[in-house]
Design an enzyme around this catalytic site. Sequence first.
Site: not given
Length: 354
Positions: A78, A96, A130, A135, A210, A299
């Site tokens: 993180k 992020h 991919r 996680f 989806d 998150d």
Amino acid sequence: MTELHLWLRHEDRSTERRTPIVPLDARRLVESGVRLTVEDSPQRIFPIEEYEAVGCGVEPAGSWMSRAPRDAVVVGLKELPDRPASLTHRHIFFGHAYKEQPGAVDLLRRFAAGGGALLDLEYLVDDQGRRLAAFGYWAGYLGAALAVLQHRGRLAAPLTPTSKEELDEILRPAAGDEEFTALVIGALGRSGRGARVALDTAGIGATAWDLAETRALDRPALLAHDVLVNCVLATSPIPPFVREEDLDDPDRRLRTLSDVTCDVGSPLNVLPVYDRTTEWTDPVRRLRKEPPLDLIAIDNLPSLLPRESSTDFSASLLPQLLDFETGGPWGRCLDRFHQACRELGIEEGEFRRD
């Protein structure tokens, strides 16, 4: 070939129990010739003694800032602490920072100022794009599990880490539980698969949407479900799944919204109906009083099952660390970092290119 030195840092966030490298895989790295330094961390699910026993060096929490050699690759999960202002190392973690998230510009400028680089785990991908380590499964599992517990009135705060066996025990249906409908969007991905398994454990046969179902979104059908679990991480602009005006729809049956993706602050957010995540201490926020609508948007969901999620993630990351080089997947990570900096107007010369 220069010896690879990995430096596993302590996580600054107090609720982060996970690790990207578990002791079993640390042994594999050390045996392969990787130098692995591990910072002591009172919150990591695996104690420091297990790393020391397999040949890792040990350093105090946060010491990467002052003690890690410049060529060491700092590994975490993180966000970094706010200091130092200049980041001199290559860092592996979930940054992020490439979709205009809050704080992204400041983070990338810290790398530019110090000559370091971000190797973002979200962009560690194969030739087909991919992701190679994620996680997602456990995030989806927990996002759906918490939604079920909230909807059944059994979600207790503050949340605490647990095991899958203990979670499943309270997730299974009990006498007197009312039936309800649940919708998983992004049902075919890792997170969606985890969400559907959790709902099956809870005795809920979920509706699975989806790409095919979201290309022409049936909004009334979406709002007709009691629970929505969003597992979609958009990479290009798409119409939002739930809008502000949908919250006030008098025909809305939706009562519990669990956003596994938590892309809050990004222009690609498919649920732009909230402006901040929820926390372990206060996991649910009421978005509307009548009819009620509750939001769960945590998150770091997999940290609630830290042992299981860390073990799976580490097993996926291990082959990439054993084959760490400037080309291939890690090269793509570095290219994406350079691209992001250029998009922000940061001159190429401000950071290392190696």
